[in-house]
Design a protein around this motif. Structure first.
Motif, PDB file in Angstrom:
ATOM      1  N   HIS A  69      -0.025  94.932 107.910  1.00  0.00           N
ATOM      2  CA  HIS A  69      -0.955  93.995 107.266  1.00  0.00           C
ATOM      3  C   HIS A  69      -0.683  92.613 107.840  1.00  0.00           C
ATOM      4  O   HIS A  69      -0.010  91.778 107.243  1.00  0.00           O
ATOM      5  CB  HIS A  69      -0.780  94.022 105.750  1.00  0.00           C
ATOM      6  N   ARG A  70      -1.207  92.358 109.025  1.00  0.00           N
ATOM      7  CA  ARG A  70      -0.796  91.182 109.785  1.00  0.00           C
ATOM      8  C   ARG A  70      -1.398  89.886 109.281  1.00  0.00           C
ATOM      9  O   ARG A  70      -0.916  88.818 109.609  1.00  0.00           O
ATOM     10  CB  ARG A  70      -1.149  91.385 111.260  1.00  0.00           C
ATOM     11  N   ASN A  71      -2.469  89.984 108.529  1.00  0.00           N
ATOM     12  CA  ASN A  71      -3.128  88.752 108.076  1.00  0.00           C
ATOM     13  C   ASN A  71      -2.846  88.448 106.602  1.00  0.00           C
ATOM     14  O   ASN A  71      -3.491  87.602 105.997  1.00  0.00           O
ATOM     15  CB  ASN A  71      -4.639  88.839 108.311  1.00  0.00           C
ATOM     16  N   LEU A  72      -1.880  89.143 106.039  1.00  0.00           N
ATOM     17  CA  LEU A  72      -1.551  88.940 104.631  1.00  0.00           C
ATOM     18  C   LEU A  72      -0.807  87.628 104.443  1.00  0.00           C
ATOM     19  O   LEU A  72       0.049  87.256 105.252  1.00  0.00           O
ATOM     20  CB  LEU A  72      -0.673  90.091 104.143  1.00  0.00           C
ATOM     21  N   LYS A  73      -1.136  86.908 103.378  1.00  0.00           N
ATOM     22  CA  LYS A  73      -0.424  85.674 103.057  1.00  0.00           C
ATOM     23  C   LYS A  73       0.627  85.962 101.997  1.00  0.00           C
ATOM     24  O   LYS A  73       0.317  86.542 100.951  1.00  0.00           O
ATOM     25  CB  LYS A  73      -1.394  84.596 102.555  1.00  0.00           C
ATOM     26  N   ILE A  74       1.849  85.552 102.261  1.00  0.00           N
ATOM     27  CA  ILE A  74       2.954  85.730 101.320  1.00  0.00           C
ATOM     28  C   ILE A  74       3.174  84.425 100.568  1.00  0.00           C
ATOM     29  O   ILE A  74       3.365  83.379 101.185  1.00  0.00           O
ATOM     30  CB  ILE A  74       4.252  86.131 102.053  1.00  0.00           C
ATOM     31  N   ASP A  75       3.146  84.497  99.237  1.00  0.00           N
ATOM     32  CA  ASP A  75       3.444  83.325  98.410  1.00  0.00           C
ATOM     33  C   ASP A  75       4.926  83.338  98.067  1.00  0.00           C
ATOM     34  O   ASP A  75       5.402  84.241  97.372  1.00  0.00           O
ATOM     35  CB  ASP A  75       2.626  83.349  97.108  1.00  0.00           C
ATOM     36  N   ILE A  76       5.632  82.345  98.565  1.00  0.00           N
ATOM     37  CA  ILE A  76       7.078  82.258  98.314  1.00  0.00           C
ATOM     38  C   ILE A  76       7.341  81.199  97.255  1.00  0.00           C
ATOM     39  O   ILE A  76       6.739  80.124  97.264  1.00  0.00           O
ATOM     40  CB  ILE A  76       7.834  81.942  99.613  1.00  0.00           C
ATOM     41  N   THR A  77       8.215  81.523  96.347  1.00  0.00           N
ATOM     42  CA  THR A  77       8.524  80.633  95.232  1.00  0.00           C
ATOM     43  C   THR A  77       9.128  79.310  95.712  1.00  0.00           C
ATOM     44  O   THR A  77       9.570  79.195  96.851  1.00  0.00           O
ATOM     45  CB  THR A  77       9.502  81.333  94.266  1.00  0.00           C
ATOM     46  N   GLY A  78       9.150  78.333  94.821  1.00  0.00           N
ATOM     47  CA  GLY A  78       9.655  77.010  95.164  1.00  0.00           C
ATOM     48  C   GLY A  78      11.111  77.031  95.600  1.00  0.00           C
ATOM     49  O   GLY A  78      11.881  77.928  95.242  1.00  0.00           O
ATOM     50  N   SER A  79      11.472  76.031  96.379  1.00  0.00           N
ATOM     51  CA  SER A  79      12.835  75.897  96.899  1.00  0.00           C
ATOM     52  C   SER A  79      13.861  75.862  95.771  1.00  0.00           C
ATOM     53  O   SER A  79      13.753  75.080  94.829  1.00  0.00           O
ATOM     54  CB  SER A  79      12.940  74.608  97.717  1.00  0.00           C
ATOM     55  N   LYS A  80      14.885  76.719  95.910  1.00  0.00           N
ATOM     56  CA  LYS A  80      15.987  76.717  94.941  1.00  0.00           C
ATOM     57  C   LYS A  80      16.737  75.388  94.994  1.00  0.00           C
ATOM     58  O   LYS A  80      17.136  74.850  93.954  1.00  0.00           O
ATOM     59  CB  LYS A  80      16.915  77.896  95.242  1.00  0.00           C
ATOM     60  N   SER A  81      16.923  74.863  96.197  1.00  0.00           N
ATOM     61  CA  SER A  81      17.660  73.611  96.360  1.00  0.00           C
ATOM     62  C   SER A  81      16.944  72.449  95.678  1.00  0.00           C
ATOM     63  O   SER A  81      17.562  71.656  94.948  1.00  0.00           O
ATOM     64  CB  SER A  81      17.842  73.294  97.844  1.00  0.00           C
ATOM     65  N   GLU A  82      15.635  72.337  95.910  1.00  0.00           N
ATOM     66  CA  GLU A  82      14.866  71.268  95.264  1.00  0.00           C
ATOM     67  C   GLU A  82      14.794  71.490  93.760  1.00  0.00           C
ATOM     68  O   GLU A  82      14.953  70.548  92.969  1.00  0.00           O
ATOM     69  CB  GLU A  82      13.453  71.206  95.845  1.00  0.00           C
ATOM     70  N   SER A  83      14.536  72.737  93.357  1.00  0.00           N
ATOM     71  CA  SER A  83      14.368  73.039  91.931  1.00  0.00           C
ATOM     72  C   SER A  83      15.599  72.679  91.124  1.00  0.00           C
ATOM     73  O   SER A  83      15.505  72.055  90.059  1.00  0.00           O
ATOM     74  CB  SER A  83      14.038  74.533  91.743  1.00  0.00           C
ATOM     75  N   ASN A  84      16.781  73.051  91.611  1.00  0.00           N
ATOM     76  CA  ASN A  84      17.998  72.800  90.842  1.00  0.00           C
ATOM     77  C   ASN A  84      18.324  71.316  90.760  1.00  0.00           C
ATOM     78  O   ASN A  84      18.833  70.831  89.739  1.00  0.00           O
ATOM     79  CB  ASN A  84      19.163  73.578  91.441  1.00  0.00           C
ATOM     80  N   ARG A  85      18.011  70.573  91.810  1.00  0.00           N
ATOM     81  CA  ARG A  85      18.194  69.121  91.747  1.00  0.00           C
ATOM     82  C   ARG A  85      17.234  68.506  90.728  1.00  0.00           C
ATOM     83  O   ARG A  85      17.622  67.653  89.912  1.00  0.00           O
ATOM     84  CB  ARG A  85      17.958  68.509  93.136  1.00  0.00           C
ATOM     85  N   LEU A  86      15.989  68.950  90.773  1.00  0.00           N
ATOM     86  CA  LEU A  86      14.985  68.389  89.862  1.00  0.00           C
ATOM     87  C   LEU A  86      15.247  68.791  88.409  1.00  0.00           C
ATOM     88  O   LEU A  86      14.991  68.011  87.487  1.00  0.00           O
ATOM     89  CB  LEU A  86      13.580  68.824  90.291  1.00  0.00           C
ATOM     90  N   LEU A  87      15.770  69.992  88.192  1.00  0.00           N
ATOM     91  CA  LEU A  87      16.096  70.409  86.825  1.00  0.00           C
ATOM     92  C   LEU A  87      17.168  69.509  86.218  1.00  0.00           C
ATOM     93  O   LEU A  87      17.088  69.129  85.047  1.00  0.00           O
ATOM     94  CB  LEU A  87      16.554  71.868  86.802  1.00  0.00           C
ATOM     95  N   LEU A  88      18.165  69.146  87.029  1.00  0.00           N
ATOM     96  CA  LEU A  88      19.206  68.250  86.521  1.00  0.00           C
ATOM     97  C   LEU A  88      18.623  66.865  86.243  1.00  0.00           C
ATOM     98  O   LEU A  88      18.893  66.259  85.201  1.00  0.00           O
ATOM     99  CB  LEU A  88      20.366  68.166  87.503  1.00  0.00           C
ATOM    100  N   LEU A  89      17.790  66.377  87.152  1.00  0.00           N
ATOM    101  CA  LEU A  89      17.168  65.066  86.941  1.00  0.00           C
ATOM    102  C   LEU A  89      16.252  65.082  85.722  1.00  0.00           C
ATOM    103  O   LEU A  89      16.175  64.106  84.973  1.00  0.00           O
ATOM    104  CB  LEU A  89      16.387  64.642  88.192  1.00  0.00           C
ATOM    105  N   GLN A  90      15.560  66.208  85.500  1.00  0.00           N
ATOM    106  CA  GLN A  90      14.700  66.329  84.329  1.00  0.00           C
ATOM    107  C   GLN A  90      15.517  66.287  83.040  1.00  0.00           C
ATOM    108  O   GLN A  90      15.077  65.722  82.030  1.00  0.00           O
ATOM    109  CB  GLN A  90      13.910  67.641  84.398  1.00  0.00           C
ATOM    110  N   ALA A  91      16.722  66.876  83.068  1.00  0.00           N
ATOM    111  CA  ALA A  91      17.592  66.826  81.894  1.00  0.00           C
ATOM    112  C   ALA A  91      18.033  65.394  81.604  1.00  0.00           C
ATOM    113  O   ALA A  91      18.208  65.010  80.441  1.00  0.00           O
ATOM    114  CB  ALA A  91      18.808  67.720  82.104  1.00  0.00           C
ATOM    115  N   LEU A  92      18.188  64.591  82.655  1.00  0.00           N
ATOM    116  CA  LEU A  92      18.575  63.185  82.485  1.00  0.00           C
ATOM    117  C   LEU A  92      17.386  62.298  82.149  1.00  0.00           C
ATOM    118  O   LEU A  92      17.529  61.297  81.445  1.00  0.00           O
ATOM    119  CB  LEU A  92      19.250  62.679  83.766  1.00  0.00           C
ATOM    120  N   TYR A  93      16.215  62.670  82.669  1.00  0.00           N
ATOM    121  CA  TYR A  93      14.979  61.887  82.467  1.00  0.00           C
ATOM    122  C   TYR A  93      13.872  62.848  82.016  1.00  0.00           C
ATOM    123  O   TYR A  93      13.128  63.391  82.846  1.00  0.00           O
ATOM    124  CB  TYR A  93      14.567  61.184  83.763  1.00  0.00           C
TER     125      TYR A  93
END
Length: 410
Positions: free
Chosen positions: A12-36
């Motif tokens: 299936h050469r023309n299939l688009k794969i949806d990959i979840t958000g970056s773990k590195s960005e997500s974990n940084r933003l989760l900590l910042l969200q806890a602070l703000y």
């Protein structure tokens, strides 16, 4: 759960794969969200690590188990250090209790934080007594893990006087430090990074802000490997990626040109296309100190293509979910490859043929499972404990099945 991967090809050469958000960005933003709390996050990673991080920041209990989540262990150590009048024990899996945290703890103790080791000196579990921090100068060894640095930077704007962080030794994984600083700047925090000194000014509150997390480039690496091992003309589309990425693993674009893979950026992602074959007589030489998480993928790509390689800058791999250098050597040699490792490098000799139906041990390491999976384009292979991929990419096997991989439970 063990999986048998029969010899496969991309159908299936023309299939688009949806990959979840970056773990590195997500974990940084989760900590910042806890602070703000007025910070909002979209396209959050659905990885186990991010789920652990999110839950740990929301629960009100005295002991938190992060299991295998190294990023969560480091970031939460810093976070709970500034939670006044709260005492927390941070623990994890048996492997987590073998992963060093002394560099970060020493830095926090320089700032006046109370941290106690509960078992072995320098390793989790630890007990943290949160307090208000007035000191603002700290020195930190910078050549072991950038996550220690990012952990301090993330809490820095909530310190009473901000932070002046002096880095000692060669700085590793600089793109991840820059990612942290860029996210801080995105919420209005003033930062500077000059020479070996990083300064972060205090910021009590921020304006309402929404971040859309870019998809994870580390997860994209496995598709780069798949395309590299496929026939010329094979294509796969991945969403949602951007050309000016914060993630160090976006270096895949340049690295995989060496394997004949072209990256075409689209409005909501990218297209990977096999455009040429690699000279089998060439040796792939790469310094991966700024993107060590793709080392396993690159090594297995070289093995699958019968290419010799010399990979350097890998000193952080020894303190990951497993000692990844030893694990790579062990599993590649089971397949018939010849590998040499040092504390910071790995080299593979040209290998004309691979042994079939070899069981690949994954060592509780998600990247071992995913890095070796593309070899099914060359040989049938067995992946042990395949569910370990949930740590960063829970739908990995479903997505491989969708593009034509023949995968069966054993």
């Amino acid at each position: 759960m063990n999986l048998q991967l029969h010899k496969s090809e991309i159908i299936h050469r023309n299939l688009k794969i949806d990959i979840t958000g970056s773990k590195s960005e997500s974990n940084r933003l989760l900590l910042l969200q806890a602070l703000y709390p007025n910070l909002k996050i979209e396209n959050l990673s659905n990885s186990d690590d991010s789920k652990v991080m999110q839950e740990a920041l929301q629960v009100d209990c005295n002991e938190i188990d992060v299991h295998h989540a190294g990023t969560a262990m480091r970031f939460l150590t810093a976070y709970f250090s500034i939670q006044q009048n709260r005492e927390v024990i941070l623990t994890g899996s048996s492997r987590m209790q073998e992963r060093p945290i002394a560099i970060l703890v020493d830095a926090l103790q320089q700032l006046g934080v109370e941290v106690v080791y509960l078992k072995n000196e320098g390793f989790p579990p630890i007990k943290i007594k949160g307090k208000k921090i007035f000191k603002n100068k700290v020195n930190l060894q910078a050549n072991v893990s950038s996550q220690y640095i990012s952990a301090l930077l993330l809490i820095a704007p909530k310190l009473e006087n901000g932070l002046k962080l002096t880095l000692e030794g060669e700085i590793t994984s600089i793109p991840y430090i820059n990612m942290t600083l860029t996210l801080l700047q995105g919420i209005g925090v003033e930062t500077s990074f000059i020479g070996n000194t990083i300064k972060v000014k205090p910021k009590a509150t921020i304006r309402d802000k929404t971040f859309v997390v870019e998809s994870d480039w580390s997860s994209a690496s496995y598709y780069y490997s798949i395309i590299a091992m496929s026939k010329a003309g094979t294509e796969i589309s991945l969403a949602y990626y951007k050309e000016n990425s914060l993630q160090g693993d976006a270096s895949l674009v340049e690295i995989y040109k060496k394997f004949g893979v072209e990256t075409i950026f689209l409005p909501q992602g990218l297209l990977l296309k096999k455009v040429s074959e690699t000279n089998s007589q060439s040796t792939i030489s790469l310094d991966l100190k700024n993107s060590p998480d793709i080392a396993q993928t690159v090594a297995v790509t070289c093995l699958g293509l019968g290419l010799a390689c010399e990979l350097t800058g890998l000193h952080t791999l020894k303190i990951k979910e497993t000692d990844r250098l030893v694990a790579l050597k062990t599993e590649i040699e089971k397949l018939g490859g010849k590998v040499q490792i040092t504390n910071s490098s790995l080299s593979i000799e040209t290998c004309a043929s691979l042994k079939e139906n070899i069981e690949i041990a994954t060592y509780q390491d998600h990247r071992m499972a995913m890095a070796f999976a593309p070899l099914a384009l060359k040989i049938p292979i067995i992946i042990q404990d395949a569910s370990v991929v949930s740590k960063s990419y829970p739908t990995f096997w479903d997505d491989l099945n969708a593009i034509g991989f023949k995968i069966f439970k054993r």
